[in-house]
Design an enzyme around this catalytic site. Structure first.
Site, short mmCIF file in Angstrom:
data_model
loop_
_atom_site.label_atom_id
_atom_site.label_comp_id
_atom_site.label_asym_id
_atom_site.label_seq_id
_atom_site.Cartn_x
_atom_site.Cartn_y
_atom_site.Cartn_z
N LYS A 1 -13.68 18.27 11.44
CA LYS A 1 -14.89 18.48 12.45
C LYS A 1 -15.06 19.78 12.68
CE LYS A 1 -15.67 14.83 15.65
NZ LYS A 1 -15.17 13.69 16.61
N TRP B 1 -19.35 16.49 11.94
CA TRP B 1 -18.20 15.79 10.77
C TRP B 1 -18.85 16.44 9.44
CZ3 TRP B 1 -17.28 10.19 11.70
CH2 TRP B 1 -16.31 10.05 12.80
N THR C 1 0.79 -1.08 -0.05
CA THR C 1 0.01 -0.03 -0.03
C THR C 1 0.79 1.30 0.10
OG1 THR C 1 -0.07 0.14 2.52
CG2 THR C 1 -1.99 -1.14 1.18
N GLU D 1 -5.83 -3.82 0.88
CA GLU D 1 -6.14 -4.80 1.72
C GLU D 1 -7.33 -5.69 1.64
OE1 GLU D 1 -5.31 -1.53 2.27
OE2 GLU D 1 -3.91 -1.36 3.88
P1 AMP Z 1 -5.48 1.73 -2.29
O1 AMP Z 1 -5.18 0.69 -1.30
O2 AMP Z 1 -4.46 2.20 -2.67
O3 AMP Z 1 -6.63 0.96 -3.40
O4 AMP Z 1 -6.45 2.69 -1.50
C1 AMP Z 1 -7.73 2.15 -1.05
C2 AMP Z 1 -8.41 3.72 -0.64
O5 AMP Z 1 -8.94 4.26 -1.47
C3 AMP Z 1 -9.69 3.27 0.45
O6 AMP Z 1 -9.33 2.89 1.80
C4 AMP Z 1 -10.46 4.58 0.32
O7 AMP Z 1 -10.13 5.71 1.05
C5 AMP Z 1 -10.18 5.04 -1.25
N1 AMP Z 1 -11.18 4.53 -2.14
C6 AMP Z 1 -11.37 3.67 -2.87
N2 AMP Z 1 -12.31 3.55 -3.55
C7 AMP Z 1 -12.98 4.57 -3.28
C8 AMP Z 1 -14.39 5.13 -3.65
N3 AMP Z 1 -15.01 4.59 -4.68
N4 AMP Z 1 -14.85 6.35 -2.97
C9 AMP Z 1 -14.17 6.90 -2.16
N5 AMP Z 1 -12.72 6.58 -1.72
C10 AMP Z 1 -12.29 5.32 -2.00
#
Ligand code: AMP
Length: 542
Positions: A440, A445, A186, A331
């Site tokens: 906040k 929120w 990640t 994850e």
């Molecule tokens: P990654 O592990 O790099 O794929 O990033 C995952 C993160 O991307 C998630 O925990 C979210 O914060 C964000 N994310 C993924 N899909 C979406 C979505 N459709 N809308 C908003 N945030 C998203």
């Protein structure tokens, strides 16, 4: 009492074996890094994956060893997915967009034995190699003709030579389905990257889930082009899903600009694609400028960050392409939720349906989720209560690879996603923020994502970010930071007036700042940590 069914382990090699046997003449088309189009079939891909597994064995790679890839979406990367995992080693996809220091950290942390790389990344790996002592050899994913005459790499091997030296017919080993198959880090914005180690079992279960009608809804008659990169979260599982259903796969290589994508969509009859919103905004602008229309593309998955409603509507109304909004993370393999309407929602008005479709969707089978408050108590599914999103399931991470710090699991085994969300009575998830990004104000929120989505609906705005800045009375208030479209202009007052009637008045940003560009992470998400640093001393007029 145990059931009396065969217990064949779920293995990734089984997917390509299946495709080669039952869809052997179905095409995989690649736009090559070296230029030109490459075409072959699942039968060819299977044979070459077997040769690759043979070559890896000859190089001394064994079960559990990590083998890295730094590559675009192409047929050789596809073979690596199967050759490496199929022989029992771990296919470690590396995101070339990370900073060189992060890449060195990741390669050393994973202890990759070999790194396979595309021609584009030769200068990059030459820079990385001196700092990566575990790597025994660097393999250029091309042929002799493209080998550099001169290189500083300690051991440079040629992909096509490695394969040519191997006979066809490698016997895929049979092993426990919980064996590690692949690894993806990640891209942490503050901490060091963390490795998510998938298993054959988790990958196969995720692939079955991805194919469901309420998920990607793809069949053997589809032609899939994943824009989402194979170097991050397994291109959302598409390289596994396509052989599972036996459909044609189109791999766009390095050409991710709108013109190249459109050309490939049309030339290959693509029906389904998947990618992050930024890519689709670029394509939308191109389609509008050229007044072009798709002949075959009908459905898309958009995820990775929030899909602005303006994008969803434009693709649907102007281009006739249905977008399904999805949420997931490295994850979660990555699919967590996908948005499709339930049957009784079909009788709602178009506006009501659209409001639902902008959410991130419902949990797919294999992903259980809940939202909790600060004390860990579960919050109601009423579409209003915000809380930390927790998930669990057989394709969700249990712990990070070679991690010394405690993982993100709660005591009762749920994974803390770091996202803040609401869930409505129909089970639709709505992500309001990363927990570190929530604003906040006066104890309440405000969703920065909702505000960003609204801002990009303004015709002059190309991209927008909202962060919280200190406020003497309210604790924090939202600041809107905007990049305008080329040649477009809008005043702060006009932009703020655009929010009137669309959000509660106390959600409206207090101020607007214009910038030339916004910072992004290596996976294209807004880098709000940097924005918060950049605007650290910002004072609002009170
Ligand atoms: P990654 O592990 O790099 O794929 O990033 C995952 C993160 O991307 C998630 O925990 C979210 O914060 C964000 N994310 C993924 N899909 C979406 C979505 N459709 N809308 C908003 N945030 C998203």
């Amino acid at each position: 009492m145990l059931g009396l069914m065969m217990s064949q382990p779920l293995r990734i090699a089984g997917l390509i074996e299946h495709a080669a046997k039952w869809h052997g003449d179905t095409e995989i088309v690649t736009r090559l890094t070296e230029g030109g189009i490459h075409r072959y079939t699942y039968a060819d891909a299977h044979r070459r994956s077997q040769q690759l597994a043979g070559a890896l064995t000859a190089l001394g790679v064994s079960m559990g060893d990590r083998v890295g890839t730094l590559a675009w979406n192409n047929h050789r990367h596809f073979e690596l997915y199967y050759g490496i995992s199929g022989m029992g080693a771990v296919c470690h996809t590396i995101n070339p967009r990370l900073f060189p220091e992060q890449l060195v950290y990741i390669i050393n942390h994973a202890q990759d034995r070999y790194i396979f790389f595309d021609l584009t990344f030769l200068p990059l790996v030459e820079k990385l190699a001196p700092a990566c002592p575990h790597v025994l050899g660097w393999v250029l994913m091309s042929d002799q003709a493209h080998l550099p005459a001169d290189t500083s790499l300690p051991l440079l091997l040629c992909y096509e030579d490695l394969l040519n030296e191997q006979p066809a017919g490698f016997n895929w080993p049979v092993f426990d389905e919980n064996t590690a198959s692949s690894l993806c880090y990640t891209s942490g914005t503050t901490d060091q990257p963390k490795g998510v180690l998938y298993s054959h079992r988790s990958t196969l279960l995720h692939s079955y889930a991805a194919g469901l009608p309420d998920c990607f809804n793809c069949s053997v008659r589809d032609v899939i082009l994943p824009v989402v990169p194979m170097f991050h979260v397994n291109a959302w599982g598409i390289p596994y899903l396509a052989p599972l259903i036996g459909c044609k796969l189109v791999l766009p290589g390095p050409g991710l600009d709108a013109a190249s994508l459109f050309e490939l969509f049309e030339a290959e009859g693509v029906t389904f694609s998947a990618g992050v919103p930024t890519i689709w905004f670029g394509l939308l602008t191109f389609m509008r400028e050229k007044q072009a229309r798709f002949s075959t593309l009908g459905k898309m998955i958009v995820g990775g960050s929030s899909c602005p409603p303006a994008l969803l509507k434009a693709f649907d109304v102007e281009l006739g392409v249905t977008i399904r909004h999805a949420w997931g993370m490295t994850e979660t393999s990555p699919l967590g939720t996908v948005n499709t309407l339930k049957s009784r929602q079909l009788s709602l008005s178009p506006d009501e349906q659209f409001a639902i479709q902008t959410k991130q969707g419902r949990a797919i089978f294999g992903v259980d989720m809940k939202i909790v408050d600060d004390s860990g108590a579960e919050l109601p599914h009423n579409g209003v209560a915000f809380g930390d999103l927790l998930v669990r399931g057989p394709f969700i991470v249990a712990d990070y690879f070679r991690s010394s710090s405690p993982g993100e699991l709660t005591q009762d085994g749920w994974f803390r996603t770091g996202d803040v969300a609401t869930i409505d009575a129909d089970g639709f998830l709505n992500i309001t923020d990363r927990s570190k990004d929530v604003i906040k104000s006066g104890g309440e929120w405000i969703s920065s994502i909702d505000l960003e989505n609204l801002a990009v609906a303004h015709p002059a705005v190309a991209e927008a970010a909202v962060i919280g800045v200190p406020h003497p009375k309210w604790g924090e208030r939202p600041l809107l930071i905007v990049v305008c479209k080329p040649g477009q202009d809008v005043s702060p007052e006009e932009l703020l007036a655009f929010f009137d009637g669309k959000v509660a008045s106390w959600w409206k940003p207090d101020a607007v700042e214009f910038v030339n560009q916004l910072p992004h992470t290596a996976t294209g998400k807004l880098l709000k940590t940097r924005l918060r640093q950049d605007f650290a001393g910002y004072t609002l007029a009170v």
